[in-house]
Design a protein around this motif. Structure first.
Motif, PDB file in Angstrom:
ATOM      1  N   GLU A   5      42.526  -3.584 109.272  1.00  0.00           N
ATOM      2  CA  GLU A   5      43.581  -3.089 107.086  1.00  0.00           C
ATOM      3  C   GLU A   5      41.889  -3.026 106.502  1.00  0.00           C
ATOM      4  O   GLU A   5      40.936  -3.862 106.656  1.00  0.00           O
ATOM      5  N   ILE A   6      41.692  -1.997 105.993  1.00  0.00           N
ATOM      6  CA  ILE A   6      41.108  -1.968 104.844  1.00  0.00           C
ATOM      7  C   ILE A   6      41.693  -2.049 103.456  1.00  0.00           C
ATOM      8  O   ILE A   6      42.489  -1.033 103.142  1.00  0.00           O
ATOM      9  N   ARG A   7      41.663  -2.919 101.968  1.00  0.00           N
ATOM     10  CA  ARG A   7      42.020  -3.054 101.702  1.00  0.00           C
ATOM     11  C   ARG A   7      41.504  -3.199 100.146  1.00  0.00           C
ATOM     12  O   ARG A   7      40.678  -3.942 100.069  1.00  0.00           O
ATOM     13  N   GLY A   8      41.768  -1.514  99.280  1.00  0.00           N
ATOM     14  CA  GLY A   8      40.454  -2.063  98.217  1.00  0.00           C
ATOM     15  C   GLY A   8      39.011  -2.241  98.259  1.00  0.00           C
ATOM     16  O   GLY A   8      38.642  -3.023  97.703  1.00  0.00           O
ATOM     17  N   VAL A   9      38.751  -2.209  99.456  1.00  0.00           N
ATOM     18  CA  VAL A   9      37.284  -2.105  99.917  1.00  0.00           C
ATOM     19  C   VAL A   9      36.127  -1.437  98.973  1.00  0.00           C
ATOM     20  O   VAL A   9      36.096   0.007  99.392  1.00  0.00           O
ATOM     21  N   THR A  10      34.770  -1.922  98.001  1.00  0.00           N
ATOM     22  CA  THR A  10      34.469  -1.729  97.229  1.00  0.00           C
ATOM     23  C   THR A  10      32.701  -2.068  98.112  1.00  0.00           C
ATOM     24  O   THR A  10      32.542  -3.226  98.300  1.00  0.00           O
ATOM     25  N   LYS A  11      31.504  -1.182  98.278  1.00  0.00           N
ATOM     26  CA  LYS A  11      30.697  -1.914  98.392  1.00  0.00           C
ATOM     27  C   LYS A  11      29.199  -0.987  97.257  1.00  0.00           C
ATOM     28  O   LYS A  11      28.928  -0.267  97.087  1.00  0.00           O
ATOM     29  N   ARG A  12      29.112  -2.065  96.814  1.00  0.00           N
ATOM     30  CA  ARG A  12      27.446  -1.687  96.140  1.00  0.00           C
ATOM     31  C   ARG A  12      26.263  -2.711  96.361  1.00  0.00           C
ATOM     32  O   ARG A  12      26.472  -3.333  96.708  1.00  0.00           O
ATOM     33  N   TYR A  13      25.624  -1.899  96.587  1.00  0.00           N
ATOM     34  CA  TYR A  13      24.366  -2.728  97.512  1.00  0.00           C
ATOM     35  C   TYR A  13      23.677  -2.647  96.130  1.00  0.00           C
ATOM     36  O   TYR A  13      23.752  -2.533  95.040  1.00  0.00           O
ATOM     37  N   PRO A  14      22.926  -3.887  96.511  1.00  0.00           N
ATOM     38  CA  PRO A  14      21.941  -4.802  96.066  1.00  0.00           C
ATOM     39  C   PRO A  14      20.835  -3.660  94.360  1.00  0.00           C
ATOM     40  O   PRO A  14      20.596  -4.460  93.281  1.00  0.00           O
ATOM     41  N   ASP A  15      21.043  -2.362  95.323  1.00  0.00           N
ATOM     42  CA  ASP A  15      20.347  -1.958  93.965  1.00  0.00           C
ATOM     43  C   ASP A  15      21.585  -1.157  92.818  1.00  0.00           C
ATOM     44  O   ASP A  15      20.404  -0.484  92.317  1.00  0.00           O
ATOM     45  N   GLY A  16      22.287  -1.333  93.477  1.00  0.00           N
ATOM     46  CA  GLY A  16      22.651  -0.663  92.523  1.00  0.00           C
ATOM     47  C   GLY A  16      23.893   0.886  92.977  1.00  0.00           C
ATOM     48  O   GLY A  16      24.861   1.007  92.473  1.00  0.00           O
ATOM     49  N   THR A  17      23.525   0.894  94.045  1.00  0.00           N
ATOM     50  CA  THR A  17      24.189   2.415  94.640  1.00  0.00           C
ATOM     51  C   THR A  17      25.897   2.207  95.228  1.00  0.00           C
ATOM     52  O   THR A  17      25.599   0.704  96.334  1.00  0.00           O
ATOM     53  N   VAL A  18      26.812   2.567  94.427  1.00  0.00           N
ATOM     54  CA  VAL A  18      28.193   2.335  95.008  1.00  0.00           C
ATOM     55  C   VAL A  18      28.230   3.451  96.528  1.00  0.00           C
ATOM     56  O   VAL A  18      29.115   4.325  96.025  1.00  0.00           O
ATOM     57  N   ALA A  19      28.037   2.533  97.718  1.00  0.00           N
ATOM     58  CA  ALA A  19      28.537   3.304  99.249  1.00  0.00           C
ATOM     59  C   ALA A  19      29.911   3.316  98.970  1.00  0.00           C
ATOM     60  O   ALA A  19      29.937   4.671  99.729  1.00  0.00           O
ATOM     61  N   ILE A  20      30.565   2.348  98.877  1.00  0.00           N
ATOM     62  CA  ILE A  20      31.765   2.843  99.112  1.00  0.00           C
ATOM     63  C   ILE A  20      33.084   2.425  97.727  1.00  0.00           C
ATOM     64  O   ILE A  20      32.612   1.392  96.785  1.00  0.00           O
TER      65      ILE A  20
END
Ligand code: ADP
Ligand code: ADP
Length: 226
Positions: A5-20
């Motif tokens: 279950e993936i629930r409201g997942v966001t991924k921001r890399y340290p350089d600011g890129t929002v990948a998910i």
């Protein structure tokens, strides 16, 4: 019940890129879920977060009903299969397949038994004494699958596992993976950029674009979408 279950997942890399961005997705027990989308849409990032190889910025991740956000990969009871198989060239097929179990201190006899069982399933019995360099591409791919199978994990995570194979072998292995997954009934999250692969392999297909989930549907439903 959902195994992953993936629930409201966001991924921001340290350089600011929002990948998910705010991804929610459930993979049912025994289901083969395909995550498909163009290069750079965030597929690998999503898979690596499930595997525990990449921390989650926001949201929750559950495997087998347990929150695993802060658990290291080893404690997630999942097995990954990568496109570059990462087989150990100096080890035999048998050692390659059993290595993770040996490291986990599973007794030798039990390792041998589980490796032999996986080799039977994958039609690799005759090749247990060989090294990866002495195998065909398809056989190497099966050894990579074998390494995942012997651990009897809650889920398989596959990142473009067929992309290094030539077109003919890719079609053949696609069929084999689908059959194997159904036979074992292991929950699988499978990443590919190849739409044909997604449509022929998946129980359901999740379409990702620019880090956002666009659609989750069965292949039949997707074919019917204008
Ligand atoms: P895909 O697997 O679909 O090709 P990725 O998950 O590899 O996509 O990448 C998604 C986005 O995140 C891309 O814009 C990529 O450049 C970026 N990205 C991936 N890894 C990193 C990283 N370690 N640092 C910053 N940006 C990254
Ligand atoms: P794939 O498309 O197969 O995911 P990539 O070539 O995009 O592979 O990425 C290979 C590696 O480079 C990954 O470990 C990823 O995290 C990293 N990476 C990708 N894009 C970036 C980026 N913009 N900045 C830093 N690292 C990145």
């Amino acid at each position: 019940m959902a195994e992953i279950e993936i629930r409201g997942v966001t991924k921001r890399y340290p350089d600011g890129t929002v990948a998910i961005r705010d991804l929610s997705l459930e993979v049912g027990a025994g289901e083969l879920m395909i995550l498909v989308g163009p290069s750079g849409c965030g597929k690998s990032t999503a898979l690596r977060m499930v595997a525990g190889l990449e921390p989650i910025t926001e949201g929750e991740l559950l495997i087998g009903g347990q929150l695993v956000n802060d658990r290291p990969p080893k404690e997630r009871d999942i097995a990954m299969v990568f496109q570059n198989y990462a087989l150990y060239p100096h080890m035999t097929v048998e050692r390659n397949m059993g290595f993770a179990l040996t490291v986990a201190k599973v007794p030798k006899a039990a390792v041998a038994e589980r490796v032999l069982e996986a080799a039977r399933i994958l039609d690799l019995e005759e090749h247990l004494g060989r090294r990866p360099g002495q195998l065909s591409g398809g056989q190497r791919q099966r050894v990579a699958m074998g390494r995942a199978i012997v651990r009897d994990p809650k889920a398989f995570l596959m990142d473009e596992p067929l992309s290094n194979l030539d077109a003919k072998l890719r079609v053949q292995m696609r069929v084999e993976i689908a059959q194997l997954q159904r036979r074992l009934g292991t929950t699988t999250l499978y990443v590919t950029h190849d739409q044909t692969e997604a449509m022929t392999l998946g129980d359901r297909v999740a379409v990702l674009r620019g880090g956002e989930l666009q659609q989750v549907a069965t292949p039949a439903q997707l074919y019917d979408t204008p």
